[in-house]
Design a protein around this motif. Sequence first.
Motif, PDB file in Angstrom:
ATOM      1  N   PRO A 103       0.847  -1.202   0.000  1.00 57.96           N
ATOM      2  CA  PRO A 103       0.000   0.000   0.000  1.00 57.96           C
ATOM      3  C   PRO A 103       0.883   1.253   0.000  1.00 57.96           C
ATOM      4  O   PRO A 103       2.026   1.232   0.466  1.00 57.96           O
ATOM      5  N   ASP A 104       0.351   2.331  -0.517  1.00 57.76           N
ATOM      6  CA  ASP A 104       1.094   3.587  -0.565  1.00 57.76           C
ATOM      7  C   ASP A 104       1.497   4.079   0.823  1.00 57.76           C
ATOM      8  O   ASP A 104       2.465   4.817   0.958  1.00 57.76           O
ATOM      9  N   SER A 105       0.776   3.662   1.843  1.00 61.03           N
ATOM     10  CA  SER A 105       1.068   4.104   3.205  1.00 61.03           C
ATOM     11  C   SER A 105       2.278   3.377   3.815  1.00 61.03           C
ATOM     12  O   SER A 105       2.787   3.800   4.849  1.00 61.03           O
TER      13      SER A 105
ATOM     14  N   LYS B 166       7.645   1.718   0.690  1.00 60.22           N
ATOM     15  CA  LYS B 166       7.180   1.839  -0.694  1.00 60.22           C
ATOM     16  C   LYS B 166       8.173   2.565  -1.617  1.00 60.22           C
ATOM     17  O   LYS B 166       8.468   2.058  -2.703  1.00 60.22           O
TER      18      LYS B 166
ATOM     19  N   MET C 155       9.886   0.671  -4.746  1.00 59.81           N
ATOM     20  CA  MET C 155       9.724   1.152  -6.128  1.00 59.81           C
ATOM     21  C   MET C 155      11.088   1.313  -6.800  1.00 59.81           C
ATOM     22  O   MET C 155      11.267   0.945  -7.964  1.00 59.81           O
TER      23      MET C 155
END
Length: 193
Positions: free
Chosen positions: A165-167, A171, A175
């Motif tokens: 999740p972006d949270s 992350k 990426m």
Amino acid sequence: MAGRFDTLPGGGAAVALDDVEISILRSLAVQLMELIGPGDEPAEDADPLAALFAEGPSRPPSDPALKRLFPDAYGDDSEELRAAASDFRRYTENDLRARKREDALVVVRALDALSTETAGEGAAVLKLTADESRAWLGALNDLRLTIGTRLEVTDEEGEQLYRLPDSDPRKPMVMAYLWLGALQESLIETLMS
């Protein structure tokens, strides 16, 4: 950030990079050089033969990322294998560190030249010779090993990285890890064609 390498005549490779990609790659390469350390450069008047036989460390690094970049040659199953690994490390690690630093420096220099040539123009095409391409491949591999170690990536959770999740605070590094993997794969395919 989906740049793919293309083949250049003479065994080189080219990839389009935007300013953000250039900045990320440069920053990661500089951090890799800092992690590896400055190395012991012989003085100009130093005996080249003595430098050839200079001994390096005999123990593995304590940092997990450095341990991944400079693993033991034989494992540590027995006293005999630990002694052989220690000897191997003592005579090879300095050269391996120097090569890894040089690979990362090739990346930084290429990106600096690209930034200077295309300042403010957005995307630019990085063109690498065959030797530079091999250095980039080594540096991309070292970056992925380092980031993967820091993220504690295992084979079992590889697929899960795509679904973070972006949270999740990991992350951005995940990426970068995945992007570097795509660049590395693209460069390998280019060099093998």
